[in-house]
Motif scaffolding. Structure first.
Motif: not given
Length: 194
Positions: A125-132, A153-154, A169-170, A175-177
């Motif tokens: 299961y997908v429980t988390e994501a690191n987005i950069g 990053s988030l 949205k994430l 990207l906005s940050d």
């Protein structure tokens, strides 16, 4: 009766197994410049370019049982025009006039260097994501040059696998940050104004 019960059980089991496989998501992020910018220009023209230097439009995968089918994709055609519009808006807020063909005008090039999405490899299961996201800026004016690199990053945890809307949205937020960090750098406006 027993046949119907067995058919219902097989259907439910089949549907729960399908839930472990994710189809690719094609995101359409909408980056926005946040916060205030101090104007330093007086309407001077600036040539503004935004380029995509990512090696691939695929950010990564969402993991799960079949990670090879769960790619997260942001096509260049979806994100670069929006980054161009936001960069031009930021240049206006700095007090300059974006001009595509101004002769001998200062130049600002914003490069989308990296956009990534990573989920843990283990587990069903997908429980988390690191987005950069990483943006680069090059400013040129009267023989002088300034280069900057800005990242954001988030890390997001989920109760259930995120849908396309959530991931859009994430990625938009990250990207906005990064974009906001670019234009909080006073060196950019200072060199453009020289």
């Amino acid at each position: 009766m027993l046949q119907r019960l067995l058919f219902g059980l097989v259907t439910v089991l089949g549907m729960s197994l399908v839930g472990c496989a994710h189809s690719p998501q094609q995101l359409d992020p909408n980056p926005k410049l946040n916060g205030t910018i101090n104007p330093v220009g007086q309407g001077q023209p600036v040539v503004v370019r935004v380029v995509d230097a990512r090696p691939s439009p695929t950010l990564g995968t969402r993991g799960g049982l079949y990670p090879e089918t769960s790619a997260v994709i942001v096509p260049s055609a979806k994100v670069i025009p929006k980054l161009q519009a936001q960069t031009e808006a930021a240049v206006r807020l700095l007090g300059f006039t974006p001009s595509p063909n101004a002769y001998n005008a200062p130049q600002l090039t914003l490069t989308l260097a990296e956009l990534k999405y990573q989920s843990p490899k283990e587990g069903l299961y997908v429980t988390e994501a690191n987005i950069g996201a990483t943006l680069k800026v090059e400013v040129q004016n009267a023989g002088k040059r300034y280069n900057g690199r800005y990242g954001a990053s988030l890390n997001q945890r989920f109760g259930m696998a995120p849908n396309e809307q959530t991931n859009t949205k994430l990625v938009s937020d990250v990207l906005s940050d990064a974009l906001t960090r670019v234009f909080r750098d006073d060196n950019i406006g200072r060199l453009l104004a020289e």
